[in-house]
Design a protein around this motif. Structure first.
Motif, PDB file in Angstrom:
ATOM      1  N   GLU A  25       0.790 -40.350  -8.442  1.00  0.00           N
ATOM      2  CA  GLU A  25       1.287 -39.070  -7.943  1.00  0.00           C
ATOM      3  C   GLU A  25       1.979 -39.215  -6.581  1.00  0.00           C
ATOM      4  N   ARG A  26       1.764 -40.301  -5.913  1.00  0.00           N
ATOM      5  CA  ARG A  26       2.407 -40.571  -4.613  1.00  0.00           C
ATOM      6  C   ARG A  26       3.485 -41.646  -4.732  1.00  0.00           C
ATOM      7  N   SER A  27       3.978 -41.832  -5.937  1.00  0.00           N
ATOM      8  CA  SER A  27       4.885 -42.952  -6.193  1.00  0.00           C
ATOM      9  C   SER A  27       6.159 -42.897  -5.356  1.00  0.00           C
ATOM     10  N   THR A  28       6.677 -41.719  -5.081  1.00  0.00           N
ATOM     11  CA  THR A  28       7.915 -41.646  -4.291  1.00  0.00           C
ATOM     12  C   THR A  28       7.684 -42.186  -2.889  1.00  0.00           C
ATOM     13  N   HIS A  29       6.618 -41.757  -2.253  1.00  0.00           N
ATOM     14  CA  HIS A  29       6.302 -42.245  -0.907  1.00  0.00           C
ATOM     15  C   HIS A  29       6.002 -43.750  -0.918  1.00  0.00           C
ATOM     16  N   ILE A  30       5.212 -44.163  -1.875  1.00  0.00           N
ATOM     17  CA  ILE A  30       4.839 -45.585  -1.957  1.00  0.00           C
ATOM     18  C   ILE A  30       6.070 -46.446  -2.222  1.00  0.00           C
ATOM     19  N   ARG A  31       6.932 -46.005  -3.136  1.00  0.00           N
ATOM     20  CA  ARG A  31       8.143 -46.784  -3.423  1.00  0.00           C
ATOM     21  C   ARG A  31       9.054 -46.870  -2.207  1.00  0.00           C
ATOM     22  N   GLY A  32       9.135 -45.794  -1.425  1.00  0.00           N
ATOM     23  CA  GLY A  32       9.945 -45.838  -0.212  1.00  0.00           C
ATOM     24  C   GLY A  32       9.425 -46.878   0.771  1.00  0.00           C
ATOM     25  N   ALA A  33       8.117 -46.896   0.944  1.00  0.00           N
ATOM     26  CA  ALA A  33       7.510 -47.881   1.839  1.00  0.00           C
ATOM     27  C   ALA A  33       7.655 -49.292   1.289  1.00  0.00           C
ATOM     28  N   ARG A  34       7.444 -49.428  -0.019  1.00  0.00           N
ATOM     29  CA  ARG A  34       7.565 -50.752  -0.637  1.00  0.00           C
ATOM     30  C   ARG A  34       9.005 -51.259  -0.574  1.00  0.00           C
ATOM     31  N   GLY A  42      13.894 -59.689   2.428  1.00  0.00           N
ATOM     32  CA  GLY A  42      15.148 -60.176   1.858  1.00  0.00           C
ATOM     33  C   GLY A  42      15.202 -60.030   0.344  1.00  0.00           C
ATOM     34  N   ASN A  43      14.289 -59.268  -0.225  1.00  0.00           N
ATOM     35  CA  ASN A  43      14.266 -59.003  -1.671  1.00  0.00           C
ATOM     36  C   ASN A  43      15.135 -57.768  -1.939  1.00  0.00           C
ATOM     37  N   TYR A  44      16.430 -57.920  -1.757  1.00  0.00           N
ATOM     38  CA  TYR A  44      17.326 -56.762  -1.770  1.00  0.00           C
ATOM     39  C   TYR A  44      17.426 -56.098  -3.145  1.00  0.00           C
ATOM     40  N   THR A  45      17.410 -56.867  -4.203  1.00  0.00           N
ATOM     41  CA  THR A  45      17.494 -56.285  -5.544  1.00  0.00           C
ATOM     42  C   THR A  45      16.270 -55.420  -5.822  1.00  0.00           C
ATOM     43  N   GLU A  46      15.090 -55.903  -5.457  1.00  0.00           N
ATOM     44  CA  GLU A  46      13.864 -55.139  -5.653  1.00  0.00           C
ATOM     45  C   GLU A  46      13.857 -53.891  -4.776  1.00  0.00           C
ATOM     46  N   ALA A  47      14.344 -54.035  -3.549  1.00  0.00           N
ATOM     47  CA  ALA A  47      14.418 -52.882  -2.645  1.00  0.00           C
ATOM     48  C   ALA A  47      15.340 -51.810  -3.218  1.00  0.00           C
ATOM     49  N   ILE A  48      16.485 -52.238  -3.743  1.00  0.00           N
ATOM     50  CA  ILE A  48      17.427 -51.279  -4.334  1.00  0.00           C
ATOM     51  C   ILE A  48      16.774 -50.525  -5.485  1.00  0.00           C
ATOM     52  N   ALA A  49      16.026 -51.213  -6.321  1.00  0.00           N
ATOM     53  CA  ALA A  49      15.356 -50.550  -7.445  1.00  0.00           C
ATOM     54  C   ALA A  49      14.392 -49.471  -6.947  1.00  0.00           C
ATOM     55  N   ASP A  50      13.649 -49.779  -5.891  1.00  0.00           N
ATOM     56  CA  ASP A  50      12.738 -48.776  -5.342  1.00  0.00           C
ATOM     57  C   ASP A  50      13.503 -47.632  -4.675  1.00  0.00           C
ATOM     58  N   TYR A  51      14.558 -47.950  -3.940  1.00  0.00           N
ATOM     59  CA  TYR A  51      15.352 -46.877  -3.325  1.00  0.00           C
ATOM     60  C   TYR A  51      16.015 -46.012  -4.391  1.00  0.00           C
ATOM     61  N   ASP A  52      16.435 -46.614  -5.501  1.00  0.00           N
ATOM     62  CA  ASP A  52      16.982 -45.824  -6.613  1.00  0.00           C
ATOM     63  C   ASP A  52      15.958 -44.788  -7.083  1.00  0.00           C
ATOM     64  N   ALA A  53      14.711 -45.204  -7.214  1.00  0.00           N
ATOM     65  CA  ALA A  53      13.652 -44.301  -7.670  1.00  0.00           C
ATOM     66  C   ALA A  53      13.401 -43.193  -6.653  1.00  0.00           C
ATOM     67  N   VAL A  54      13.418 -43.529  -5.375  1.00  0.00           N
ATOM     68  CA  VAL A  54      13.211 -42.523  -4.328  1.00  0.00           C
ATOM     69  C   VAL A  54      14.346 -41.508  -4.355  1.00  0.00           C
ATOM     70  N   ILE A  55      15.566 -41.985  -4.460  1.00  0.00           N
ATOM     71  CA  ILE A  55      16.726 -41.091  -4.481  1.00  0.00           C
ATOM     72  C   ILE A  55      16.691 -40.194  -5.710  1.00  0.00           C
ATOM     73  N   ALA A  56      16.334 -40.761  -6.852  1.00  0.00           N
ATOM     74  CA  ALA A  56      16.249 -39.960  -8.082  1.00  0.00           C
ATOM     75  C   ALA A  56      15.166 -38.885  -7.966  1.00  0.00           C
ATOM     76  N   ALA A  57      14.056 -39.218  -7.336  1.00  0.00           N
ATOM     77  CA  ALA A  57      12.941 -38.272  -7.233  1.00  0.00           C
ATOM     78  C   ALA A  57      13.178 -37.187  -6.186  1.00  0.00           C
ATOM     79  N   THR A  58      13.908 -37.516  -5.130  1.00  0.00           N
ATOM     80  CA  THR A  58      14.087 -36.558  -4.034  1.00  0.00           C
ATOM     81  C   THR A  58      15.395 -35.796  -4.125  1.00  0.00           C
ATOM     82  N   GLY A  59      16.325 -36.306  -4.901  1.00  0.00           N
ATOM     83  CA  GLY A  59      17.638 -35.670  -4.980  1.00  0.00           C
ATOM     84  C   GLY A  59      18.530 -36.029  -3.813  1.00  0.00           C
ATOM     85  N   GLY A  60      18.016 -36.780  -2.889  1.00  0.00           N
ATOM     86  CA  GLY A  60      18.825 -37.223  -1.759  1.00  0.00           C
ATOM     87  C   GLY A  60      17.988 -37.395  -0.519  1.00  0.00           C
TER      88      GLY A  60
END
Length: 109
Positions: A25-34, A42-60
């Motif tokens: 239930e806290r996945s958006t916050h956790i993904r942002g931190a992760r 330097g794990n940029y691909t993994e970071a992008i995947a998490d930021y994609d999820a944050v952006i999708a969940a928050t709308g921006g």
């Protein structure tokens, strides 16, 4: 979170991975931190995947767009980086760091 503050990013990453499974239930916050931890490692691909999820969940989220843009730049995706940074600037026009990043990329940074 303590590991993150101590800059023990591998341990912080492990904690965030556990938290994601324990507290979905806290996945958006956790993904942002992760995502930030991945970016710091330097794990940029993994970071992008998490930021994609944050952006999708928050709308921006300006911070997520800015950091995703930095990750894209580090992966040599200049156009993708500029797109994200411009979106971040629209969401947080008062943030001078966003414009600095845009200028740096436009000037060959």
């Amino acid at each position: 979170v303590t590991y993150e503050k101590m800059k023990n990013y591998p341990a912080a990453l492990e904690d965030f991975n556990k938290a994601l499974t324990m507290m979905p239930e806290r996945s958006t916050h956790i993904r942002g931190a992760r995502a930030y931890i991945h970016m710091s490692l330097g794990n940029y691909t993994e970071a992008i995947a998490d930021y994609d999820a944050v952006i999708a969940a928050t709308g921006g989220d300006a911070n997520a767009f800015q950091n995703r843009g930095v990750c894209k730049f580090n992966l040599k995706d200049r156009n993708g980086a500029l797109d994200d940074l411009r979106k971040a600037a629209q969401l947080a026009p008062q943030d001078p760091q966003i414009q600095k990043n845009i200028n740096a990329i436009q000037n060959g940074g």
